[in-house]
Design an enzyme around this catalytic site. Structure first.
Site, PDB file in Angstrom:
ATOM      1  N   ARG A   1       0.817  -1.227   0.000  1.00  0.00           N
ATOM      2  CA  ARG A   1       0.000   0.000   0.000  1.00  0.00           C
ATOM      3  C   ARG A   1       0.842   1.265   0.000  1.00  0.00           C
ATOM      4  O   ARG A   1       0.383   2.321  -0.442  1.00  0.00           O
ATOM      5  CB  ARG A   1      -0.987  -0.044   1.170  1.00  0.00           C
TER       6      ARG A   1
ATOM      7  N   GLU B   1       1.397  -7.022  13.171  1.00  0.00           N
ATOM      8  CA  GLU B   1       0.265  -7.231  14.084  1.00  0.00           C
ATOM      9  C   GLU B   1      -0.352  -8.612  13.808  1.00  0.00           C
ATOM     10  O   GLU B   1      -0.865  -9.272  14.694  1.00  0.00           O
ATOM     11  CB  GLU B   1      -0.772  -6.122  13.837  1.00  0.00           C
TER      12      GLU B   1
HETATM   13  O1  LIG Z   1       3.514  -1.169  11.662  1.00  0.00           O
HETATM   14  P1  LIG Z   1       3.336  -2.612  11.259  1.00  0.00           P
HETATM   15  O2  LIG Z   1       2.800  -3.460  12.386  1.00  0.00           O
HETATM   16  O3  LIG Z   1       4.546  -3.193  10.658  1.00  0.00           O
HETATM   17  O4  LIG Z   1       2.173  -2.665  10.178  1.00  0.00           O
HETATM   18  C1  LIG Z   1       2.021  -1.745   9.136  1.00  0.00           C
HETATM   19  C2  LIG Z   1       2.082  -2.421   7.807  1.00  0.00           C
HETATM   20  O5  LIG Z   1       1.051  -3.419   7.686  1.00  0.00           O
HETATM   21  C3  LIG Z   1       0.375  -3.232   6.462  1.00  0.00           C
HETATM   22  O6  LIG Z   1       0.979  -3.911   5.404  1.00  0.00           O
HETATM   23  P2  LIG Z   1       0.933  -5.477   5.189  1.00  0.00           P
HETATM   24  O7  LIG Z   1       2.181  -6.098   5.713  1.00  0.00           O
HETATM   25  O8  LIG Z   1      -0.370  -6.010   5.711  1.00  0.00           O
HETATM   26  O9  LIG Z   1       1.040  -5.615   3.624  1.00  0.00           O
HETATM   27  P3  LIG Z   1       0.236  -5.108   2.352  1.00  0.00           P
HETATM   28  O10 LIG Z   1       0.452  -3.614   2.235  1.00  0.00           O
HETATM   29  O11 LIG Z   1       0.919  -5.861   1.270  1.00  0.00           O
HETATM   30  O12 LIG Z   1      -1.208  -5.462   2.525  1.00  0.00           O
HETATM   31  C4  LIG Z   1       0.485  -1.725   6.233  1.00  0.00           C
HETATM   32  O13 LIG Z   1       0.265  -1.397   4.870  1.00  0.00           O
HETATM   33  C5  LIG Z   1       1.876  -1.412   6.691  1.00  0.00           C
HETATM   34  O14 LIG Z   1       2.836  -1.625   5.685  1.00  0.00           O
HETATM   35  N1  LIG Z   2      -4.871  -2.748  12.034  1.00  0.00           N
HETATM   36  C1  LIG Z   2      -4.299  -2.531  10.840  1.00  0.00           C
HETATM   37  N2  LIG Z   2      -5.017  -1.954   9.850  1.00  0.00           N
HETATM   38  C2  LIG Z   2      -4.424  -1.733   8.645  1.00  0.00           C
HETATM   39  N3  LIG Z   2      -3.170  -2.053   8.368  1.00  0.00           N
HETATM   40  C3  LIG Z   2      -2.446  -2.618   9.327  1.00  0.00           C
HETATM   41  N4  LIG Z   2      -1.163  -3.029   9.359  1.00  0.00           N
HETATM   42  C4  LIG Z   2      -0.933  -3.549  10.563  1.00  0.00           C
HETATM   43  N5  LIG Z   2      -1.996  -3.469  11.354  1.00  0.00           N
HETATM   44  C5  LIG Z   2      -2.960  -2.887  10.595  1.00  0.00           C
END
Ligand SMILES: O=P(O)(O)OC[C@H]1O[C@H](OP(=O)(O)OP(=O)(O)O)[C@H](O)[C@@H]1O
Ligand SMILES: Nc1ncnc2[nH]cnc12
Length: 176
Positions: free
Chosen positions: A64, A101
């Site tokens: 994202r 998370e």
């Molecule tokens: O602060 P954190 O606990 O590390 O979480 C934040 C990250 O989690 C989500 O990505 P995700 O890894 O779900 O991947 P995506 O963008 O490919 O869906 C979000 O877009 C951040 O990159």
């Molecule tokens: N609660 C949450 N919502 C969206 N993105 C996340 N990445 C990690 N935790 C998340």
């Protein structure tokens, strides 16, 4: 009519999905903010505002973060660096693994994509535990870059991500 603040705009448009992708997680889905023409322009402009003139390259974190970083790089006339999930980059990589998370992941960067001393602004949609941004800033610095700041659309304060990024200039457009 009073102008809507950026945090009010995000709060109005973001979707909150309980128990996704697993029970107990309150997932913040920013796709409606990206899909809104006024909202998207405002978040891209606002996220880079405090850093204007201080960076040479904008890093986006898969997946994202790519949406924000590519638009911000285009808008500010800079280039964009992709920090990718494991196994997607063809040349010599540096890698960092981290906890999320919901689960764990590995991020990678191509060493040659960051000339030594390049000033890098790092963008992502959400700061949750900080694992993703902590791994990304380490990768940029291991490659020889200088992290000038971090911009996120939303910060989940209860998860304490800021505490894992001591000394970093973090600009979050909204906090929940
Ligand atoms: O602060 P954190 O606990 O590390 O979480 C934040 C990250 O989690 C989500 O990505 P995700 O890894 O779900 O991947 P995506 O963008 O490919 O869906 C979000 O877009 C951040 O990159
Ligand atoms: N609660 C949450 N919502 C969206 N993105 C996340 N990445 C990690 N935790 C998340």
């Amino acid at each position: 009519m009073e102008t809507e603040s950026i945090s009010q705009l995000i709060d109005r448009l973001a979707a909150v999905v309980p128990d996704y992708p697993e029970p107990g997680v309150s997932f913040k889905d920013l796709t409606p903010v990206f899909a809104d023409p006024v909202g998207f322009r405002r978040i891209v402009d606002s996220i880079v505002d405090p850093f204007r003139g201080t960076f040479d390259l904008i890093a986006g974190l898969e997946a994202r973060g790519f949406i924000l970083a590519s638009a911000a790089a285009y808008a500010t006339g800079t280039g964009m660096l992709t920090i990718r999930k494991k196994g997607k980059l063809p040349r010599e990589i540096l890698a960092e693994s981290y906890q999320l998370e919901y689960g764990e992941a590995t991020l990678e960067v191509q060493r040659d994509d960051i000339p030594s001393g390049t000033r890098v602004l790092v963008l992502d949609d959400v700061l949750a535990t900080g694992g993703t941004l902590n791994a990304s800033t380490k990768l940029i610095e291991r490659a020889g870059g200088v992290v000038v700041g971090i911009g996120v659309v939303m910060e989940l304060e209860d998860l304490g991500g800021r505490g894992r990024l001591p000394g970093r200039h973090i600009h979050s457009l909204s906090a929940v």
